[in-house]
Design a protein around this motif. Sequence first.
Motif, PDB file in Angstrom:
ATOM      1  N   SER A 104       0.652  -1.124   0.338  1.00  0.00           N
ATOM      2  CA  SER A 104       0.420  -0.353  -0.223  1.00  0.00           C
ATOM      3  C   SER A 104       0.935   1.573  -0.096  1.00  0.00           C
ATOM      4  CB  SER A 104      -0.334   0.158   1.034  1.00  0.00           C
ATOM      5  OG  SER A 104      -1.562  -1.321   1.279  1.00  0.00           O
TER       6      SER A 104
ATOM      7  N   THR B 118       0.047   6.382   3.611  1.00  0.00           N
ATOM      8  CA  THR B 118      -0.971   6.993   3.609  1.00  0.00           C
ATOM      9  C   THR B 118      -1.311   8.380   4.866  1.00  0.00           C
ATOM     10  OG1 THR B 118      -1.826   5.498   5.156  1.00  0.00           O
ATOM     11  CG2 THR B 118      -2.746   5.615   2.503  1.00  0.00           C
ATOM     12  N   GLU B 119      -1.714   9.485   5.456  1.00  0.00           N
ATOM     13  CA  GLU B 119      -1.628  10.286   6.621  1.00  0.00           C
ATOM     14  C   GLU B 119      -2.587   8.537   7.250  1.00  0.00           C
ATOM     15  OE1 GLU B 119      -0.697  12.751   7.272  1.00  0.00           O
ATOM     16  OE2 GLU B 119      -0.114  12.619   4.759  1.00  0.00           O
TER      17      GLU B 119
END
Length: 72
Positions: free
Chosen positions: A12, A15-16
């Motif tokens: 992945s 991300t935040e």
Amino acid sequence: MTTPSSSAPAVSPVTEALRAQAARQRGGYVYAIDPYFGPNGPVPPYGIVGGWSVDSSGQLVSFKLKKIGGFQ
């Protein structure tokens, strides 16, 4: 029949939410889990795809893919 474009498992993007987890794991690791395993259940060792190391300030430092038998 389709041919996979890569033999490496998909990881992945950062991300935040991943950065927030890293901030809570200062000086530790944040692991990438095979999507077969749910977010709330147990994950066996073979379900870990790799991991990010996290520095003492909570920043992601580096990512290592796991190979069969351990980390590279």
